[in-house]
Write an enzyme that holds these catalytic residues in place. Structure first.
Site, PDB file in Angstrom:
ATOM      1  N   CYS A   1      -4.608 -24.035  27.401  1.00  0.00           N
ATOM      2  CA  CYS A   1      -4.569 -24.865  26.477  1.00  0.00           C
ATOM      3  C   CYS A   1      -5.346 -24.097  25.645  1.00  0.00           C
ATOM      4  CB  CYS A   1      -4.976 -26.213  26.647  1.00  0.00           C
ATOM      5  SG  CYS A   1      -6.677 -26.034  27.359  1.00  0.00           S
TER       6      CYS A   1
ATOM      7  N   CYS B   1      -9.453 -23.821  26.131  1.00  0.00           N
ATOM      8  CA  CYS B   1      -9.851 -22.832  27.144  1.00  0.00           C
ATOM      9  C   CYS B   1     -10.308 -21.800  26.189  1.00  0.00           C
ATOM     10  CB  CYS B   1      -8.500 -22.175  27.832  1.00  0.00           C
ATOM     11  SG  CYS B   1      -7.912 -23.690  28.984  1.00  0.00           S
TER      12      CYS B   1
ATOM     13  N   ASP C   1      -0.063   0.981  -9.106  1.00  0.00           N
ATOM     14  CA  ASP C   1      -0.353   2.311  -9.282  1.00  0.00           C
ATOM     15  C   ASP C   1       0.941   3.176  -9.851  1.00  0.00           C
ATOM     16  OD1 ASP C   1      -1.846   4.837  -9.576  1.00  0.00           O
ATOM     17  OD2 ASP C   1      -0.937   5.447  -7.766  1.00  0.00           O
TER      18      ASP C   1
ATOM     19  N   ASP D   1      -1.518   4.418  -3.335  1.00  0.00           N
ATOM     20  CA  ASP D   1      -1.237   5.397  -2.415  1.00  0.00           C
ATOM     21  C   ASP D   1      -2.180   5.631  -1.399  1.00  0.00           C
ATOM     22  OD1 ASP D   1      -3.188   6.758  -3.587  1.00  0.00           O
ATOM     23  OD2 ASP D   1      -1.849   8.214  -4.502  1.00  0.00           O
TER      24      ASP D   1
ATOM     25  N   ASP E   1      -6.515   5.858  -4.462  1.00  0.00           N
ATOM     26  CA  ASP E   1      -6.826   4.429  -4.939  1.00  0.00           C
ATOM     27  C   ASP E   1      -7.558   3.659  -3.996  1.00  0.00           C
ATOM     28  OD1 ASP E   1      -5.113   5.164  -7.081  1.00  0.00           O
ATOM     29  OD2 ASP E   1      -3.389   4.747  -5.830  1.00  0.00           O
TER      30      ASP E   1
HETATM   31  P1  ADP Z   1      -2.961   8.587 -11.761  1.00  0.00           P
HETATM   32  O1  ADP Z   1      -3.127   8.744 -10.079  1.00  0.00           O
HETATM   33  O2  ADP Z   1      -3.278   6.904 -12.023  1.00  0.00           O
HETATM   34  O3  ADP Z   1      -1.739   9.158 -12.078  1.00  0.00           O
HETATM   35  P2  ADP Z   1      -5.345  10.435 -12.059  1.00  0.00           P
HETATM   36  O4  ADP Z   1      -6.525   9.778 -12.168  1.00  0.00           O
HETATM   37  O5  ADP Z   1      -4.967  11.079 -10.761  1.00  0.00           O
HETATM   38  O6  ADP Z   1      -4.247   9.261 -12.380  1.00  0.00           O
HETATM   39  O7  ADP Z   1      -5.196  11.460 -13.353  1.00  0.00           O
HETATM   40  C1  ADP Z   1      -5.419  11.140 -14.622  1.00  0.00           C
HETATM   41  C2  ADP Z   1      -5.050  11.935 -15.727  1.00  0.00           C
HETATM   42  O8  ADP Z   1      -5.729  13.136 -15.534  1.00  0.00           O
HETATM   43  C3  ADP Z   1      -3.517  12.670 -15.299  1.00  0.00           C
HETATM   44  O9  ADP Z   1      -2.508  11.840 -16.004  1.00  0.00           O
HETATM   45  C4  ADP Z   1      -3.804  13.965 -15.978  1.00  0.00           C
HETATM   46  O10 ADP Z   1      -3.464  13.900 -17.374  1.00  0.00           O
HETATM   47  C5  ADP Z   1      -5.119  14.370 -15.992  1.00  0.00           C
HETATM   48  N1  ADP Z   1      -5.234  15.379 -14.336  1.00  0.00           N
HETATM   49  C6  ADP Z   1      -5.683  14.840 -13.416  1.00  0.00           C
HETATM   50  N2  ADP Z   1      -5.736  15.953 -12.427  1.00  0.00           N
HETATM   51  C7  ADP Z   1      -4.996  16.871 -13.034  1.00  0.00           C
HETATM   52  C8  ADP Z   1      -4.711  18.198 -12.885  1.00  0.00           C
HETATM   53  N3  ADP Z   1      -4.915  18.761 -11.635  1.00  0.00           N
HETATM   54  N4  ADP Z   1      -4.043  18.914 -13.548  1.00  0.00           N
HETATM   55  C9  ADP Z   1      -3.777  18.356 -14.891  1.00  0.00           C
HETATM   56  N5  ADP Z   1      -4.144  17.142 -15.348  1.00  0.00           N
HETATM   57  C10 ADP Z   1      -4.814  16.238 -14.429  1.00  0.00           C
HETATM   58 MG    MG Z   2      -2.766   8.693  -8.373  1.00  0.00          MG
END
Ligand code: ADP
Ligand code: MG
Length: 765
Positions: free
Chosen positions: A17, A20, A456, A653, A657
């Site tokens: 039960c 317990c 996201d 993801d 995030d």
């Molecule tokens: P989310 O995952 O929300 O799309 P991120 O924070 O990963 O956003 O990226 C935000 C922005 O930063 C992207 O939309 C881009 O404009 C710029 N960015 C980030 N990483 C890169 C990269 N490796 N090359 C070019 N732009 C980038």
């Molecule tokens: Mg992202």
């Protein structure tokens, strides 16, 4: 002081039960070296966190055994390989089947006794009180007069042995559970009847010897035993999800050893083995395809019905089915490391976890038993003291005893202890079958209350496989140079945008240069040095940081088309613009619509440009956009919504995030393949599709609704039954709860709670 505590999940046997579980919990917590203990009656598991240097499982078992229970460490068996884990499960399964068979045997013996008792009771009531049947002939009455004590003795001392053990435990250790209540109730009824019939002639001047209560002993034990049997049988059904998952495991595998194909048992497969999988065959374990292509049915893991195309380099999951081509797969995981084993462990843990709502029921049932005992004695005393002023003592005593026994029987908090765990077990199991993993019951409870969903963008709303769509170069460089430089930088980045750029460059057959001093600029872009010159690439925010003038008509243009603009810069100058677009997941718009139907507010959260985010939001029907948020600030945005009074679920993801997932009331991660239990998330949606989102919300709501119904009914029986049993209706209506009926009601209440939970299995998601 910090100690190294280990946490173990132990199988508990001998619990009859819910109280317990309380007894064992308290016992374990008192043992030195045990940091915390939680026992779940529904899952028959104990979760103990303890200092291995100070106390062993054997010590704990010895303590618990004094009380008539046993602990067993099942995790030893699952430690190394899954096959052994299965056999220990099978062993436990076997024990359960044995217990169930014994219970059924008892039910089959005791039910005819119950039938006889009810027949006699009914005849007596029919003849004496309602006068519509003739009185029982003396010979027949005499026969039953002698038969019932025999049946009652067998019921009490053989069938009802666990209840008597409960009484002994109470006398020896002072711990009382539901068995104690039933044991005292039926024993008192039996002893009273025995004394009355044994000393009939010498007692008759003092008490009414007309009535004995052998029938009460028989019927209460009969019904409670029947209830326990039905409960145990249905309980097995609630745990079917795990059994089904375990059954998915392949038994055999074909491996390539010394150039020969040989059949081996699954336990013999080791990491690195080359597995041969023909069309139609089950994939034996997790691995990576090294030759061949095929469509693979992953529905048993992800809940997705469409087969997934896979080719060399892709990962495959054990227990999924190869639909088409012949494959060679290199085993990357075996035994407890496989996706399936992890899912099983996770589901098991979740099924055994406690929902916050359960704490209340636990607290109540912990104090219930002793309170009820004291209350029942008090009521008996009142019958004797007050009742005998209105009626002869010889009548007050039996009535008081009927009250006493009735209270003990009806007050059993047995349904209360089952109410929540049964629903949680079914709910979590059903989720797993749909490719949804729920970490624990708390998340299920919180999810039910969520009214704001934050999604996201990349990988959640969009497929997360962006493509380069446009390249626009400044006057002194070519498009090819822009792509080449950008790709040389991006090859060092993990970002989805980077993969798009590198993918495109490779497709165009470009050779990438080496970039040094590379660094990612969170939420903005990246920087690196190629052939001695420093480059930056990223968004408008990055350009603004660098005080570089950008042609915003171009970036605006891209953004309005839902594309992400990436600006390539060198020494205060823009070299070019690259537009990257991701495709929206096909199921996204319908999913958002369904979330709105469920009364949810939905927002899109992204680090991307506002215009790009707005375009995508519009495509899928989201009205609120939170854009241009730096990764570190996503959690802040969630907190902001929470401070507005929303209960927020964040869907992302799980990698980028993570802080936002942890901050939200419920974190929901999109699992794409082999990533089963995402640490930061309370819920993981396998298979990467978001149409599971409304499903899991509906499931959470249905589960919590079932829990509340169950708790209501469990309390209802007690709240209504106890006063009637105590005799509140007696002075005005002459009604007193017959303990036999109380027994039936209690049996019915726990069975109904389990059946109600099973109804969840058929709930439409
Ligand atoms: P989310 O995952 O929300 O799309 P991120 O924070 O990963 O956003 O990226 C935000 C922005 O930063 C992207 O939309 C881009 O404009 C710029 N960015 C980030 N990483 C890169 C990269 N490796 N090359 C070019 N732009 C980038
Ligand atoms: Mg992202």
């Amino acid at each position: 002081m910090l100690k190294n505590n280990t946490t173990k999940s132990l199988a508990v046997t001998g619990m009859h039960c819910a109280s317990c579980a309380n007894i064992i919990t308290r016992k374990l917590q008192k043992i030195p070296g045990v940091a915390s203990a939680e026992v779940n009656y529904g899952a028959e598991k104990a979760y103990v966190s303890f200092d291995e240097g100070a106390v062993s499982i054997a010590d704990m078992n010895a303590q618990v055994q004094q009380l008539g229970y046993a602990l067993e460490d099942t995790s030893i068996h699952t430690g190394h390989d899954m096959s052994a884990g299965f056999s220990s499960d099978e062993l436990q399964q076997k024990k359960k089947v044995e217990e169930l068979n014994k219970l059924r045997e008892h039910v089959l013996i005791v039910l005819p006794f119950v039938a006889v008792s009810i027949f006699v009771m009914a005849w007596e009531v029919g003849a004496e009180q309602l006068a519509f049947v003739p009185m029982m002939p003396v010979a027949v009455a005499d026969f039953f007069h002698h038969l019932l004590p025999l049946l009652a003795a067998y019921s009490l001392f053989v069938i009802g042995l666990p209840f008597l053990q409960g009484v002994v435990r109470f006398l020896k250790h002072g711990v009382a559970n539901m068995d104690t209540l039933i044991g005292i109730g039926t024993l008192v009824a039996f002893l009273y009847s025995f004394i009355v019939s044994a000393f009939e002639s010498s007692l008759s001047p003092y008490i009414s010897t007309e009535h004995s209560y052998y029938d009460v002993t028989i019927v209460v034990i009969g019904f409670i035993t029947l209830g326990k049997y039905l409960e145990a049988r249905s309980k097995q059904k609630t745990g079917e999800a795990i059994k089904k998952l375990l059954g998915l495991q392949a038994k055999q595998a074909t491996v390539l050893r010394d150039g020969k194909e040989i059949e081996v048992a699954i336990e013999e497969v080791v990491v690195g083995d080359i597995l041969i999988i023909k069309p139609g065959q089950k994939i034996p374990t997790d691995g990576e395809i090294i030759s061949g292509t095929s469509a693979i049915d992953e529905s048993m893991i992800t809940g997705e019905s469409l087969p997934v195309d896979k080719r060399v380099g892709d990962t495959v999951i054990g227990a999924t089915i190869n639909k088409q081509g012949s494959l060679q797969v290199r085993a990357t995981q075996v035994g407890s490391g496989t996706v399936l084993a992890q899912i099983v462990t996770m589901v098991e843990q979740a099924q055994g976890s406690k929902a916050p709502i359960e704490r209340l029921a636990d607290q109540i049932s912990a104090v219930f038993v002793p309170v009820v005992l004291v209350f029942a004695v008090g009521v008996l005393a009142i019958w004797l003291a007050v009742g005998s002023q209105f009626m002869p003592f010889s009548q007050a005593l039996p009535l008081g005893l009927v009250s006493f026994v009735g209270i003990l029987v009806i007050a059993c908090p047995c349904a209360m202890g089952l109410a929540t765990p049964m629903a949680v077990i079914v709910g979590v199991g059903k989720a797993a079958q749909n490719g949804i993993l729920i970490k624990n019951a708390e998340n299920l409870e919180k999810l039910q209350a969520v009214n704001f969903i934050v999604l996201d963008k990349t990988g959640t709303i969009t497929r997360g496989e962006p493509q380069v769509t446009d390249i626009l170069s400044a006057s002194d460089v070519t498009d090819k140079e822009v792509l080449g430089i950008l790709a040389s930088l991006e090859q060092h980045s993990e970002h989805p945008l980077a993969q798009a750029v590198v993918g495109r460059a490779k497709l165009d057959g470009m050779e990438l240069k080496k970039a040094t001093e590379f660094s990612a600029l969170e939420g903005k872009g990246l920087r690196g040095i190629i052939l001695g010159r420093q480059y930056f690439a990223g968004n408008l925010r990055l350009a603004a940081d660098l005080h570089i003038k950008v042609d915003t008509t171009i970036t605006e243009q891209f953004a309005e088309e839902g594309k992400t603009p990436v600006i390539l810069m060198r020494e205060q100058q823009v070299l070019g613009y690259v537009a990257i677009a991701d495709t929206i997941k096909a199921e996204a718009p319908a999913t958002i619509a369904r979330l709105h139907e469920l009364g949810m507010q939905v927002a899109l959260l992204t680090g991307d440009a506002k215009k790009t985010a707005e375009y995508i939001a519009k495509q899928v029907g989201i009205d609120r956009v939170i854009a241009e948020v730096l990764p570190g600030d996503k959690a802040e945005q969630i907190k902001l919504l929470q401070s507005e009074g929303y209960r927020v679920a964040m869907v992302g993801d799980g990698i980028n995030d993570a802080p936002a997932l942890v901050t939200a009331d419920v974190g929901i991660a999109m699992g794409t393949g082999t990533d089963v239990a995402i640490e930061s998330a309370g819920v993981t949606l396998l298979g990467g599709k978001i149409d599971k989102l409304p499903k899991v919300i509906r499931l959470a709501r249905a589960t919590m609704r079932t829990v509340k119904q169950n708790l209501f009914w469990a309390f209802f029986y007690n709240v209504v039954g106890i006063p009637i049993a105590a005799g509140v209706l007696y002075p005005t209506f002459g009604i007193l709860l017959n303990p036999a009926i109380a027994g039936a009601a209690m049996a019915f209440s726990s069975v109904s709670v389990v059946l109600n939970a099973l109804r969840l299995k058929r709930a439409n998601l």
